[in-house]
Design a protein around this motif. Structure first.
Motif, PDB file in Angstrom:
ATOM      1  N   ASN A  95       0.830  -1.208   0.000  1.00  0.00           N
ATOM      2  CA  ASN A  95       0.000   0.000   0.000  1.00  0.00           C
ATOM      3  C   ASN A  95       0.864   1.257   0.000  1.00  0.00           C
ATOM      4  O   ASN A  95       0.673   2.162  -0.826  1.00  0.00           O
ATOM      5  N   ASN A  96       1.795   1.337   0.914  1.00  0.00           N
ATOM      6  CA  ASN A  96       2.650   2.513   1.000  1.00  0.00           C
ATOM      7  C   ASN A  96       3.561   2.623  -0.221  1.00  0.00           C
ATOM      8  O   ASN A  96       3.832   3.726  -0.715  1.00  0.00           O
ATOM      9  N   THR A  97       4.035   1.488  -0.728  1.00  0.00           N
ATOM     10  CA  THR A  97       4.874   1.507  -1.932  1.00  0.00           C
ATOM     11  C   THR A  97       4.111   2.093  -3.103  1.00  0.00           C
ATOM     12  O   THR A  97       4.622   2.953  -3.840  1.00  0.00           O
ATOM     13  N   GLN A  98       2.874   1.636  -3.298  1.00  0.00           N
ATOM     14  CA  GLN A  98       2.069   2.170  -4.393  1.00  0.00           C
ATOM     15  C   GLN A  98       1.745   3.642  -4.193  1.00  0.00           C
ATOM     16  O   GLN A  98       1.714   4.421  -5.152  1.00  0.00           O
ATOM     17  N   LEU A  99       1.495   4.036  -2.951  1.00  0.00           N
ATOM     18  CA  LEU A  99       1.224   5.442  -2.656  1.00  0.00           C
ATOM     19  C   LEU A  99       2.392   6.311  -3.091  1.00  0.00           C
ATOM     20  O   LEU A  99       2.207   7.336  -3.773  1.00  0.00           O
TER      21      LEU A  99
END
Length: 389
Positions: free
Chosen positions: A190-194
């Motif tokens: 999630n944070n990587t994609q963000l």
């Protein structure tokens, strides 16, 4: 007793309530759209659009052109009904435009989500050949940030933003991506994609400063304000599904009640029921046969796992009863041995989805997700629509 006595009740007021609940989680300038693809997840797009427009929704997402044309016709009539400006409601097509369909999008004022460089070039060429003014037909652009599905690769995207005239001529007004693991709040992707999406948005805004960004689906909204950007695209949450644990405020939308067509006693025990003799009673037993099966969306994976609810005719609480044996095409068998004799009768309905058995509970029992349950509900049910808050 007619087979149509199987009732699928859809609460349109709850759809609108859920949209307002999601909207309340967003900043004032963040657009809360509605995903109405797959016939509004099987609930009837033509019926679902009205309460959403009435609630204030103005942006709608479908998967394919055919869905978009159907939705556009309905939305145009709703714009007249609610005295909105023509084309006040936007329609974006998530799978973009197939070869040869580009001018249908332009004529119908539909916005393709361009998911590849090849699609972008086709879009540009078709508009130019038809004499459309550059930039006059809006479109969205999708970048893949980790889903591994539709969208430009980061390297392709980086090259594309070096040609701002192409983007402007293509009418790009929205950058999109899609979260792969938003229903798992702690998942590191999630944070990587963000971060990847944030970088892509910074890149493209250098040349298109007015462009908006959209990353989150229903589950993504729950991840926090940093995931919302300028627009969100809820789907399953509108229809009562809970893609994460932080959705207790959502109202159930669907209730499914199915009729009993036979009650049988096995007084001696030692008998099996259903295909494959997969369930055997070693004791005296009573069963009810219910008129629905996997042809109606009761997945075969519910065999020996699901349950239903029988209300008491005397106003008492009622009883849960387990499904036994394999789910057949048109019927399921329920063990009612523990229920007082005569309490379950032919013609009485058992609740499969409702206040006692949630959509997500049924999905969990089937080993699947609420999306699949809703979109599998067959057309043999008598659908009825209510507007009770």
């Amino acid at each position: 007793m007619s087979r149509s006595s199987s009732d699928l009740v859809i609460n349109l007021a709850s759809v609108a309530k859920n949209w307002r609940t999601l909207k309340s989680r967003l900043a004032a300038k963040c657009d809360c759209g509605a995903v109405v693809k797959a016939d509004a997840y099987g609930l009837g797009m033509g019926r679902v659009l009205r309460p959403l427009v009435q609630a204030g929704c103005r942006t709608f997402y479908v998967a394919y052109l055919e869905e978009a044309i159907e939705a556009a016709e309905r939305l145009r009539s709703l714009e007249v009904e609610f005295q909105l400006q023509p084309h006040a409601c936007r329609l974006l097509v998530l799978a973009g435009c197939e070869p040869g369909d580009e001018l249908d999008f332009a004529r119908e004022k539909l916005e393709p989500v361009l998911v590849s460089e090849e699609m972008l070039q086709r879009w540009l060429a078709a508009l130019e050949a038809a004499g459309f003014r550059p930039g006059s037909q809006p479109a969205a652009l999708k970048v893949d940030t980790g889903m591994g599905r539709l969208g430009l690769e980061p390297e392709q995207f980086a090259q594309l933003v070096q040609n701002p005239k192409q983007l402007s001529d293509a009418g790009i007004n929205l950058l999109m991506s899609h979260l792969a693991c938003a229903d798992e709040i702690e998942h590191e992707l999630n944070n990587t994609q963000l971060k990847r999406f944030e970088r892509s948005l910074v890149q493209i805004k250098r040349t298109l400063p007015e462009l908006k960004g959209s990353l989150s689906n229903s589950a993504g909204i729950c991840l926090g304000a940093e995931y919302h950007f300028d627009a969100v695209r809820p789907g399953i949450a509108l229809y009562g599904g809970k893609p994460s644990l932080d959705y207790d405020a959502l109202a159930p939308v669907v209730e499914l009640n199915l009729p009993v067509i036979q009650v049988r006693d096995f007084p001696e025990g030692g008998c099996s029921v259903g295909y494959g003799a997969s369930h055997r009673f070693e004791r005296p037993a009573r069963v009810a046969i219910i008129a629905a099966g996997y042809a109606d969306g009761l997945l075969r994976s519910l065999s020996g796992k699901g349950e239903c609810w029988f209300p008491s005719a005397k106003g008492e609480q009622g009883w849960f009863a387990p499904l036994v044996g394999r789910v057949s095409m048109d019927s399921v068998i329920v063990d009612i041995t523990h229920i007082p004799a005569g309490a379950v009768r032919v013609g009485q309905c058992a609740q499969i989805i409702g206040d006692k058995i949630s959509l997500d509970s049924l999905a969990q029992a089937a080993g699947t997700i609420s999306y699949e349950i809703l979109t599998s509900l067959g057309n043999r049910y008598r659908r009825s629509y209510v507007n009770t808050a």
